[in-house]
Design a protein around this motif. Structure first.
Motif, short mmCIF file in Angstrom:
data_model
loop_
_atom_site.label_atom_id
_atom_site.label_comp_id
_atom_site.label_asym_id
_atom_site.label_seq_id
_atom_site.Cartn_x
_atom_site.Cartn_y
_atom_site.Cartn_z
N GLY A 1 0.77 -1.24 0.00
CA GLY A 1 0.00 0.00 0.00
C GLY A 1 0.80 1.28 0.00
N LEU A 2 2.11 1.21 0.11
CA LEU A 2 2.90 2.44 0.04
C LEU A 2 2.85 2.96 -1.39
N ASP A 3 2.54 4.24 -1.56
CA ASP A 3 2.47 4.84 -2.89
C ASP A 3 3.85 4.77 -3.54
N ALA A 4 3.92 4.29 -4.77
CA ALA A 4 5.20 4.18 -5.49
C ALA A 4 5.86 5.54 -5.67
N ALA A 5 5.09 6.62 -5.58
CA ALA A 5 5.63 7.98 -5.72
C ALA A 5 6.16 8.55 -4.40
N THR A 6 6.09 7.78 -3.33
CA THR A 6 6.61 8.24 -2.03
C THR A 6 8.09 8.55 -2.14
N PRO A 7 8.52 9.71 -1.66
CA PRO A 7 9.95 10.04 -1.71
C PRO A 7 10.79 9.00 -0.98
N ALA A 8 11.99 8.79 -1.51
CA ALA A 8 12.94 7.86 -0.91
C ALA A 8 14.34 8.45 -1.06
N ALA A 9 15.22 8.07 -0.16
CA ALA A 9 16.61 8.52 -0.23
C ALA A 9 17.50 7.41 0.30
N VAL A 10 18.72 7.37 -0.21
CA VAL A 10 19.71 6.43 0.30
C VAL A 10 20.97 7.21 0.63
N ILE A 11 21.56 6.87 1.75
CA ILE A 11 22.82 7.47 2.20
C ILE A 11 23.83 6.35 2.34
N GLN A 12 24.88 6.42 1.53
CA GLN A 12 25.93 5.42 1.58
C GLN A 12 27.13 6.00 2.30
N GLU A 13 27.72 5.23 3.19
CA GLU A 13 28.90 5.63 3.95
C GLU A 13 28.71 7.00 4.60
N GLY A 14 27.57 7.15 5.28
CA GLY A 14 27.22 8.41 5.92
C GLY A 14 28.27 8.90 6.91
N GLU A 15 28.41 10.21 6.95
CA GLU A 15 29.33 10.88 7.88
C GLU A 15 30.80 10.54 7.63
N THR A 16 31.13 10.16 6.41
CA THR A 16 32.52 9.95 6.04
C THR A 16 32.82 10.82 4.82
N ASN A 17 34.08 10.91 4.46
CA ASN A 17 34.45 11.66 3.25
C ASN A 17 33.93 11.00 1.99
N ALA A 18 33.56 9.75 2.07
CA ALA A 18 33.05 9.00 0.92
C ALA A 18 31.52 9.00 0.85
N GLN A 19 30.86 9.79 1.71
CA GLN A 19 29.39 9.79 1.75
C GLN A 19 28.81 10.15 0.38
N ARG A 20 27.77 9.39 0.01
CA ARG A 20 27.01 9.67 -1.20
C ARG A 20 25.53 9.60 -0.85
N VAL A 21 24.73 10.50 -1.44
CA VAL A 21 23.30 10.55 -1.17
C VAL A 21 22.57 10.61 -2.52
N PHE A 22 21.54 9.80 -2.65
CA PHE A 22 20.73 9.80 -3.86
C PHE A 22 19.26 9.85 -3.47
N PHE A 23 18.47 10.54 -4.29
CA PHE A 23 17.04 10.69 -4.05
C PHE A 23 16.27 9.99 -5.16
N ALA A 24 15.15 9.39 -4.80
CA ALA A 24 14.33 8.64 -5.75
C ALA A 24 12.91 8.60 -5.20
N THR A 25 12.15 7.62 -5.63
CA THR A 25 10.83 7.33 -5.07
C THR A 25 10.84 5.86 -4.66
N ALA A 26 9.79 5.46 -3.98
CA ALA A 26 9.69 4.06 -3.59
C ALA A 26 9.71 3.15 -4.81
N GLY A 27 9.16 3.62 -5.90
CA GLY A 27 9.11 2.83 -7.12
C GLY A 27 10.40 2.81 -7.92
N THR A 28 11.30 3.76 -7.67
CA THR A 28 12.53 3.84 -8.46
C THR A 28 13.81 3.65 -7.64
N LEU A 29 13.70 3.53 -6.34
CA LEU A 29 14.89 3.48 -5.49
C LEU A 29 15.83 2.34 -5.88
N ALA A 30 15.31 1.15 -6.09
CA ALA A 30 16.17 0.01 -6.42
C ALA A 30 16.93 0.27 -7.71
#
Length: 87
Positions: A32-61
């Motif tokens: 039931g989660l709307d596929a258009a729900t905002p989503a974000a991923v944070i890789q290696e947070g709080e390090t010099n290698a941190q990367r952040v990407f934004f998507a939706t529930a339907g496109t995050l993967a």
């Protein structure tokens, strides 16, 4: 009289679920989660290698796969994930 606040759904946070992102996102949308729900991923947070990407529930993967996101990473589904773009 004060207006009733609009109910806000709490965010869903997944820690160390990179390998299963597609299955998790699909299960949430099927539940039931709307596929258009905002989503974000944070890789290696709080390090010099941190990367952040934004998507939706339907496109995050797809975004995580295209960007080569690996562990350690945390991803979030919910309105809070879209706040960085809110201005």
């Amino acid at each position: 009289m004060l207006a009733q606040p609009t109910p806000v759904q709490p965010p869903i946070v997944v820690v160390m679920g990179v390998r299963n992102v597609r299955a998790i996102a699909e299960a949430l949308v099927e539940a039931g989660l709307d596929a258009a729900t905002p989503a974000a991923v944070i890789q290696e947070g709080e390090t010099n290698a941190q990367r952040v990407f934004f998507a939706t529930a339907g496109t995050l993967a797809d975004v995580m796969e295209a960007e080569g996101v690996g562990s350690p990473a945390v991803y979030v589904f919910g309105e809070v994930a879209g706040l960085a773009h809110a201005g």
